[in-house]
Design a protein around this motif. Sequence first.
Motif, PDB file in Angstrom:
ATOM      1  N   GLY A 184      33.584   3.926  40.245  1.00 47.22           N
ATOM      2  CA  GLY A 184      32.206   3.734  40.016  1.00 47.22           C
ATOM      3  C   GLY A 184      31.483   3.782  38.386  1.00 47.22           C
ATOM      4  N   SER A 185      32.691   5.025  37.309  1.00 42.11           N
ATOM      5  CA  SER A 185      31.384   4.560  36.288  1.00 42.11           C
ATOM      6  C   SER A 185      32.605   4.198  35.421  1.00 42.11           C
ATOM      7  N   GLY A 186      31.689   3.433  33.605  1.00 37.49           N
ATOM      8  CA  GLY A 186      31.977   2.938  33.312  1.00 37.49           C
ATOM      9  C   GLY A 186      32.378   3.592  31.539  1.00 37.49           C
ATOM     10  N   THR A 187      33.447   2.928  30.731  1.00 37.26           N
ATOM     11  CA  THR A 187      33.335   3.955  29.829  1.00 37.26           C
ATOM     12  C   THR A 187      32.532   4.608  28.688  1.00 37.26           C
ATOM     13  N   ALA A 188      31.154   3.675  28.986  1.00 36.46           N
ATOM     14  CA  ALA A 188      30.114   4.247  27.907  1.00 36.46           C
ATOM     15  C   ALA A 188      29.636   5.434  28.739  1.00 36.46           C
ATOM     16  N   ASP A 189      30.036   5.241  30.025  1.00 35.25           N
ATOM     17  CA  ASP A 189      29.546   6.470  30.820  1.00 35.25           C
ATOM     18  C   ASP A 189      30.176   7.886  30.800  1.00 35.25           C
ATOM     19  N   LEU A 190      31.736   7.578  30.379  1.00 33.81           N
ATOM     20  CA  LEU A 190      31.693   8.963  29.808  1.00 33.81           C
ATOM     21  C   LEU A 190      31.829   9.485  28.969  1.00 33.81           C
ATOM     22  N   LEU A 191      31.732   7.697  27.736  1.00 30.45           N
ATOM     23  CA  LEU A 191      31.218   8.644  26.275  1.00 30.45           C
ATOM     24  C   LEU A 191      30.129   9.376  26.222  1.00 30.45           C
ATOM     25  N   ASN A 192      28.694   9.260  26.939  1.00 37.64           N
ATOM     26  CA  ASN A 192      27.746   9.529  26.484  1.00 37.64           C
ATOM     27  C   ASN A 192      27.418  10.951  28.098  1.00 37.64           C
ATOM     28  N   GLN A 193      27.881  11.317  28.592  1.00 40.62           N
ATOM     29  CA  GLN A 193      27.544  12.603  29.233  1.00 40.62           C
ATOM     30  C   GLN A 193      27.785  13.346  28.333  1.00 40.62           C
ATOM     31  N   GLU A 194      27.522  15.081  28.212  1.00 38.87           N
ATOM     32  CA  GLU A 194      27.173  15.510  26.700  1.00 38.87           C
ATOM     33  C   GLU A 194      27.978  16.857  26.793  1.00 38.87           C
ATOM     34  N   ARG A 195      29.496  16.645  27.031  1.00 39.82           N
ATOM     35  CA  ARG A 195      30.338  16.941  26.930  1.00 39.82           C
ATOM     36  C   ARG A 195      31.620  16.600  25.515  1.00 39.82           C
ATOM     37  N   PRO A 196      31.601  17.352  24.891  1.00 39.60           N
ATOM     38  CA  PRO A 196      30.944  16.713  22.793  1.00 39.60           C
ATOM     39  C   PRO A 196      32.776  16.418  23.157  1.00 39.60           C
ATOM     40  N   TYR A 197      33.131  16.493  23.383  1.00 39.53           N
ATOM     41  CA  TYR A 197      34.853  16.364  23.534  1.00 39.53           C
ATOM     42  C   TYR A 197      35.799  14.917  24.817  1.00 39.53           C
ATOM     43  N   LEU A 198      36.552  14.523  24.259  1.00 39.52           N
ATOM     44  CA  LEU A 198      37.041  12.787  25.383  1.00 39.52           C
ATOM     45  C   LEU A 198      38.666  13.138  25.287  1.00 39.52           C
ATOM     46  N   PRO A 199      38.612  13.759  27.001  1.00 41.81           N
ATOM     47  CA  PRO A 199      40.298  13.404  26.694  1.00 41.81           C
ATOM     48  C   PRO A 199      40.741  12.855  26.743  1.00 41.81           C
ATOM     49  N   ARG A 247      33.063  11.466  16.363  1.00 45.37           N
ATOM     50  CA  ARG A 247      33.860  10.389  15.216  1.00 45.37           C
ATOM     51  C   ARG A 247      34.191   8.928  15.978  1.00 45.37           C
ATOM     52  N   ILE A 248      34.321   8.825  17.201  1.00 36.40           N
ATOM     53  CA  ILE A 248      34.200   7.600  18.000  1.00 36.40           C
ATOM     54  C   ILE A 248      33.622   6.306  17.206  1.00 36.40           C
ATOM     55  N   GLN A 249      34.101   5.292  17.032  1.00 35.48           N
ATOM     56  CA  GLN A 249      33.297   4.220  16.402  1.00 35.48           C
ATOM     57  C   GLN A 249      32.601   3.549  17.380  1.00 35.48           C
ATOM     58  N   TRP A 250      34.197   2.608  18.262  1.00 40.64           N
ATOM     59  CA  TRP A 250      34.420   2.297  19.158  1.00 40.64           C
ATOM     60  C   TRP A 250      35.740   2.074  19.973  1.00 40.64           C
ATOM     61  N   ALA A 251      35.764   1.301  21.109  1.00 47.19           N
ATOM     62  CA  ALA A 251      36.708   1.376  21.973  1.00 47.19           C
ATOM     63  C   ALA A 251      37.115   0.410  22.999  1.00 47.19           C
ATOM     64  N   VAL A 252      38.480   0.160  23.355  1.00 48.42           N
ATOM     65  CA  VAL A 252      38.894  -0.466  24.255  1.00 48.42           C
ATOM     66  C   VAL A 252      39.296  -0.150  25.347  1.00 48.42           C
ATOM     67  N   GLY A 253      39.222  -0.579  26.316  1.00 46.62           N
ATOM     68  CA  GLY A 253      39.555  -0.019  27.073  1.00 46.62           C
ATOM     69  C   GLY A 253      38.760   0.037  28.730  1.00 46.62           C
ATOM     70  N   GLY A 254      39.535   0.521  29.383  1.00 45.94           N
ATOM     71  CA  GLY A 254      38.364   1.137  30.469  1.00 45.94           C
ATOM     72  C   GLY A 254      37.287   0.552  31.805  1.00 45.94           C
ATOM     73  N   ARG A 255      36.471   0.544  31.554  1.00 41.59           N
ATOM     74  CA  ARG A 255      35.917  -0.664  32.249  1.00 41.59           C
ATOM     75  C   ARG A 255      34.621  -0.891  31.420  1.00 41.59           C
ATOM     76  N   PRO A 256      33.717  -1.444  31.246  1.00 43.90           N
ATOM     77  CA  PRO A 256      32.003  -1.444  31.090  1.00 43.90           C
ATOM     78  C   PRO A 256      31.199  -1.125  31.920  1.00 43.90           C
ATOM     79  N   ALA A 257      29.934  -0.152  31.839  1.00 40.72           N
ATOM     80  CA  ALA A 257      29.649   0.224  31.848  1.00 40.72           C
ATOM     81  C   ALA A 257      28.413  -0.600  33.140  1.00 40.72           C
ATOM     82  N   GLU A 258      28.056  -0.306  34.022  1.00 46.02           N
ATOM     83  CA  GLU A 258      26.732  -0.987  34.468  1.00 46.02           C
ATOM     84  C   GLU A 258      25.677  -0.732  33.867  1.00 46.02           C
TER      85      GLU A 258
END
Length: 187
Positions: A29-44, A77-88
Amino acid sequence: MYKQPREAHEARIYTQAYRVYGLIHLVPGSGTADLLNQERPYLPVTGALLYTPGYRHPPEAKELKASTGFLALRKERIQWAVGGRPAEPRTSPTLLERRRLAFLFGEYLVAGELLLPRGVRLSDHLSQAKPFQTLLEARLYTLSPDKAIVELSPVESFPFVTVNLRQAEAVAEAPGEAHDLRLTLFG
């Protein structure tokens, strides 16, 4: 391990140093932007393939620099990403408007529609919004010194991408498809 169940999604992640292909893991139910906006500094990222920087897809085999089963990628460091799911959107659609914008990343730009609160100035929204935003109906354009921006043709199209507002070198309003089928930064 994760406290919540996660769903694996293929993703391409663009930084200045790499193109990373791999799997990201979203809460249902969450989107890629939701994951990236979490306060954790790293994306697994699992099953990661690291290619030379650029925008071309698919990359050539000679562009592969490394592979790893797990990569913790710094989100800043991430500029942009393709994939996952759009954030609602977290607010009523009636309170939002679509604005066609172009995000400049070096020798190319990504253009698409960003949902903004109605009546809010673009500069105010960009300075106050979370860094990662969903860009709908996105297209990738490469800049060319022998072509005016209005003459550029899209290199690739996406239903959505997730852009990092803090990594874009510039943001400009772009005309909507209803007004002009060509892309221009100047109107």
